[in-house]
Write a protein that holds these residues in place. Structure first.
Motif, PDB file in Angstrom:
ATOM      1  N   GLN A   1      18.308   2.457   5.214  1.00  5.59           N
ATOM      2  CA  GLN A   1      19.456   3.060   5.885  1.00  5.59           C
ATOM      3  C   GLN A   1      19.355   4.579   5.887  1.00  5.59           C
ATOM      4  OE1 GLN A   1      22.956   1.439   4.019  1.00  5.59           O
ATOM      5  NE2 GLN A   1      22.100  -0.612   4.025  1.00  5.59           N
ATOM      6  N   GLY A   2      20.285   5.202   6.557  1.00 11.51           N
ATOM      7  CA  GLY A   2      20.316   6.654   6.654  1.00 11.51           C
ATOM      8  C   GLY A   2      21.024   7.310   5.490  1.00 11.51           C
ATOM      9  N   TYR A   3      21.097   8.648   5.555  1.00 13.66           N
ATOM     10  CA  TYR A   3      21.774   9.430   4.542  1.00 13.66           C
ATOM     11  C   TYR A   3      23.217   8.963   4.431  1.00 13.66           C
ATOM     12  CZ  TYR A   3      23.339  13.405   1.857  1.00 13.66           C
ATOM     13  OH  TYR A   3      23.857  14.183   0.871  1.00 13.66           O
ATOM     14  N   PRO A   4      23.813   8.826   3.260  1.00 12.83           N
ATOM     15  CA  PRO A   4      23.477   9.386   1.958  1.00 12.83           C
ATOM     16  C   PRO A   4      22.568   8.514   1.095  1.00 12.83           C
ATOM     17  CG  PRO A   4      25.648   8.436   1.823  1.00 12.83           C
ATOM     18  CD  PRO A   4      25.171   8.252   3.243  1.00 12.83           C
ATOM     19  N   ASN A   5      21.917   7.499   1.688  1.00 10.85           N
ATOM     20  CA  ASN A   5      20.935   6.704   0.957  1.00 10.85           C
ATOM     21  C   ASN A   5      19.587   7.414   1.000  1.00 10.85           C
ATOM     22  OD1 ASN A   5      22.393   3.979   0.513  1.00 10.85           O
ATOM     23  ND2 ASN A   5      22.794   4.479   2.650  1.00 10.85           N
ATOM     24  N   ASN A   6      18.905   7.468  -0.129  1.00  6.78           N
ATOM     25  CA  ASN A   6      17.563   8.021  -0.215  1.00  6.78           C
ATOM     26  C   ASN A   6      16.668   6.989  -0.883  1.00  6.78           C
ATOM     27  OD1 ASN A   6      17.659  11.036   0.572  1.00  6.78           O
ATOM     28  ND2 ASN A   6      19.465  10.732  -0.694  1.00  6.78           N
ATOM     29  N   TYR A   7      15.411   6.899  -0.431  1.00  7.15           N
ATOM     30  CA  TYR A   7      14.494   5.869  -0.907  1.00  7.15           C
ATOM     31  C   TYR A   7      13.179   6.483  -1.358  1.00  7.15           C
ATOM     32  CZ  TYR A   7      17.742   2.886   1.621  1.00  7.15           C
ATOM     33  OH  TYR A   7      18.876   2.265   2.057  1.00  7.15           O
ATOM     34  N   GLN A   8      12.555   5.805  -2.320  1.00  6.69           N
ATOM     35  CA  GLN A   8      11.218   6.182  -2.761  1.00  6.69           C
ATOM     36  C   GLN A   8      10.416   4.908  -2.985  1.00  6.69           C
ATOM     37  OE1 GLN A   8      10.527   7.866  -6.733  1.00  6.69           O
ATOM     38  NE2 GLN A   8       9.329   9.457  -5.725  1.00  6.69           N
ATOM     39  N   MET A   9       9.250   4.831  -2.356  1.00  5.21           N
ATOM     40  CA  MET A   9       8.356   3.692  -2.489  1.00  5.21           C
ATOM     41  C   MET A   9       7.332   4.006  -3.582  1.00  5.21           C
ATOM     42  SD  MET A   9       6.356   1.902   0.685  1.00  5.21           S
ATOM     43  CE  MET A   9       4.901   2.940   0.784  1.00  5.21           C
ATOM     44  N   ASN A  10       7.073   3.031  -4.472  1.00  9.16           N
ATOM     45  CA  ASN A  10       6.124   3.195  -5.573  1.00  9.16           C
ATOM     46  C   ASN A  10       5.116   2.053  -5.553  1.00  9.16           C
ATOM     47  OD1 ASN A  10       7.608   5.433  -7.021  1.00  9.16           O
ATOM     48  ND2 ASN A  10       9.170   3.849  -6.959  1.00  9.16           N
ATOM     49  N   PHE A  11       3.893   2.330  -6.006  1.00  9.50           N
ATOM     50  CA  PHE A  11       2.809   1.350  -5.978  1.00  9.50           C
ATOM     51  C   PHE A  11       1.913   1.555  -7.186  1.00  9.50           C
ATOM     52  CE2 PHE A  11      -1.628   0.566  -4.722  1.00  9.50           C
ATOM     53  CZ  PHE A  11      -1.565  -0.786  -4.417  1.00  9.50           C
ATOM     54  N   TRP A  12       1.520   0.449  -7.855  1.00  3.80           N
ATOM     55  CA  TRP A  12       0.621   0.561  -8.995  1.00  3.80           C
ATOM     56  C   TRP A  12      -0.239  -0.685  -9.145  1.00  3.80           C
ATOM     57  CZ3 TRP A  12       5.887   0.066  -9.309  1.00  3.80           C
ATOM     58  CH2 TRP A  12       6.385  -1.069  -9.945  1.00  3.80           C
ATOM     59  N   TRP A  13      -1.376  -0.502  -9.812  1.00  6.44           N
ATOM     60  CA  TRP A  13      -2.296  -1.571 -10.163  1.00  6.44           C
ATOM     61  C   TRP A  13      -1.839  -2.163 -11.480  1.00  6.44           C
ATOM     62  CZ3 TRP A  13      -6.979  -0.953 -13.578  1.00  6.44           C
ATOM     63  CH2 TRP A  13      -7.780  -2.103 -13.583  1.00  6.44           C
ATOM     64  N   ASP A  14      -1.757  -3.500 -11.573  1.00  9.85           N
ATOM     65  CA  ASP A  14      -1.260  -4.157 -12.779  1.00  9.85           C
ATOM     66  C   ASP A  14      -2.203  -4.029 -13.969  1.00  9.85           C
ATOM     67  OD1 ASP A  14       0.998  -4.856 -11.349  1.00  9.85           O
ATOM     68  OD2 ASP A  14       0.245  -6.849 -10.840  1.00  9.85           O
ATOM     69  N   GLY A  15      -3.403  -3.523 -13.751  1.00 11.46           N
ATOM     70  CA  GLY A  15      -4.355  -3.310 -14.842  1.00 11.46           C
ATOM     71  C   GLY A  15      -4.182  -1.973 -15.544  1.00 11.46           C
ATOM     72  N   GLY A  16      -3.235  -1.163 -15.118  1.00 12.43           N
ATOM     73  CA  GLY A  16      -2.983   0.146 -15.746  1.00 12.43           C
ATOM     74  C   GLY A  16      -3.254   1.282 -14.784  1.00 12.43           C
ATOM     75  N   GLY A  17      -3.065   2.469 -15.274  1.00 11.73           N
ATOM     76  CA  GLY A  17      -3.300   3.643 -14.440  1.00 11.73           C
ATOM     77  C   GLY A  17      -2.022   4.226 -13.883  1.00 11.73           C
ATOM     78  N   ALA A  18      -2.213   5.146 -12.970  1.00 14.68           N
ATOM     79  CA  ALA A  18      -1.101   5.931 -12.428  1.00 14.68           C
ATOM     80  C   ALA A  18      -0.293   5.151 -11.389  1.00 14.68           C
ATOM     81  CB  ALA A  18      -1.629   7.208 -11.788  1.00 14.68           C
ATOM     82  N   THR A  19       0.972   5.494 -11.291  1.00 19.48           N
ATOM     83  CA  THR A  19       1.848   4.985 -10.239  1.00 19.48           C
ATOM     84  C   THR A  19       1.843   5.990  -9.097  1.00 19.48           C
ATOM     85  OG1 THR A  19       3.283   3.829 -11.795  1.00 19.48           O
ATOM     86  CG2 THR A  19       4.223   4.371  -9.665  1.00 19.48           C
ATOM     87  N   LEU A  20       1.629   5.493  -7.885  1.00 18.74           N
ATOM     88  CA  LEU A  20       1.690   6.339  -6.697  1.00 18.74           C
ATOM     89  C   LEU A  20       3.092   6.252  -6.115  1.00 18.74           C
ATOM     90  CD1 LEU A  20      -1.656   5.188  -5.018  1.00 18.74           C
ATOM     91  CD2 LEU A  20      -1.288   7.153  -6.522  1.00 18.74           C
ATOM     92  N   SER A  21       3.613   7.372  -5.636  1.00 18.19           N
ATOM     93  CA  SER A  21       4.977   7.414  -5.104  1.00 18.19           C
ATOM     94  C   SER A  21       5.027   8.233  -3.832  1.00 18.19           C
ATOM     95  CB  SER A  21       5.932   8.045  -6.118  1.00 18.19           C
ATOM     96  OG  SER A  21       5.935   7.321  -7.319  1.00 18.19           O
ATOM     97  N   THR A  22       5.903   7.829  -2.913  1.00 14.11           N
ATOM     98  CA  THR A  22       6.157   8.625  -1.722  1.00 14.11           C
ATOM     99  C   THR A  22       7.186   9.698  -2.053  1.00 14.11           C
ATOM    100  OG1 THR A  22       7.986   7.218  -0.972  1.00 14.11           O
ATOM    101  CG2 THR A  22       5.777   6.661  -0.168  1.00 14.11           C
ATOM    102  N   VAL A  23       7.349  10.626  -1.157  1.00 13.94           N
ATOM    103  CA  VAL A  23       8.476  11.551  -1.256  1.00 13.94           C
ATOM    104  C   VAL A  23       9.735  10.749  -0.964  1.00 13.94           C
ATOM    105  CG1 VAL A  23       7.107  13.558  -0.561  1.00 13.94           C
ATOM    106  CG2 VAL A  23       8.319  12.244   1.173  1.00 13.94           C
ATOM    107  N   TRP A  24      10.894  11.263  -1.356  1.00 19.27           N
ATOM    108  CA  TRP A  24      12.157  10.601  -1.051  1.00 19.27           C
ATOM    109  C   TRP A  24      12.377  10.660   0.448  1.00 19.27           C
ATOM    110  CZ3 TRP A  24      14.907   7.711  -4.374  1.00 19.27           C
ATOM    111  CH2 TRP A  24      14.601   7.834  -5.732  1.00 19.27           C
ATOM    112  N   PHE A  25      12.875   9.569   1.037  1.00 18.39           N
ATOM    113  CA  PHE A  25      13.073   9.521   2.476  1.00 18.39           C
ATOM    114  C   PHE A  25      14.297   8.687   2.818  1.00 18.39           C
ATOM    115  CE2 PHE A  25      10.440   5.881   1.400  1.00 18.39           C
ATOM    116  CZ  PHE A  25      10.907   4.843   2.189  1.00 18.39           C
ATOM    117  N   TYR A  26      14.757   8.798   4.043  1.00 16.81           N
ATOM    118  CA  TYR A  26      15.809   7.950   4.579  1.00 16.81           C
ATOM    119  C   TYR A  26      15.577   7.808   6.066  1.00 16.81           C
ATOM    120  CZ  TYR A  26      18.047  12.439   5.631  1.00 16.81           C
ATOM    121  OH  TYR A  26      18.314  13.714   6.070  1.00 16.81           O
ATOM    122  N   GLU A  27      16.253   6.870   6.686  1.00 18.83           N
ATOM    123  CA  GLU A  27      16.054   6.602   8.107  1.00 18.83           C
ATOM    124  C   GLU A  27      16.829   7.576   8.950  1.00 18.83           C
ATOM    125  OE1 GLU A  27      15.963   2.712  10.820  1.00 18.83           O
ATOM    126  OE2 GLU A  27      14.587   3.182   9.236  1.00 18.83           O
TER     127      GLU A  27
END
Length: 126
Positions: free
Chosen positions: A100-126
């Motif tokens: 949805q649009g503002y005032p909702n803000n979203y962040q997508m995160n992604f990681w490998w289940d074997g460990g390591g860093a989590t990748l994240s997008t910038v905060w966004f909205y539609e």
């Protein structure tokens, strides 16, 4: 006579520029997002509000992603909108979610289940 045409042309160009400037903010372009590493990827397709996650490395571990939502209205709160994972089966997994649009803000995160860093997008909205 030439001056009159020049003035009309200048005024017409100014009006056209103003109308384009006023109309432009109403045109919202879809913005797709992808997070990836050597183990897989997570993609958001904005035109249909679908998130897809794919494990591309047969290493015994899957990949996981989530979408966090922060609402910044009268009362601010945050939540995990959903969590999705893939691994151990053929194909990718998908989930539909209406961003949805503002005032909702979203962040997508992604990681490998074997460990390591989590990748994240910038905060966004539609």
């Amino acid at each position: 006579m030439v001056r009159s045409f020049t003035r009309i042309a200048v005024v017409g160009a100014a009006v056209a520029t103003t109308l384009v400037g006023i109309a432009s903010p109403a045109l919202a372009a879809d913005v797709n997002r992808t997070l990836s590493n050597s183990h897989g990827k997570m993609t958001y397709n904005d035109s249909v509000d679908v998130f897809e996650i794919c494990d591309t490395n047969a290493d015994g571990y899957g990949v996981t992603g989530n979408l966090n939502r922060v609402y910044k209205g009268g009362v601010t709160y945050s939540e995990e909108a959903f969590r999705i994972n893939d691994g151990g089966d053929a194909g990718c997994d998908k989930i539909g979610y209406n961003v949805q649009g503002y005032p909702n803000n979203y962040q997508m995160n992604f990681w490998w289940d074997g460990g390591g860093a989590t990748l994240s997008t910038v905060w966004f909205y539609e």
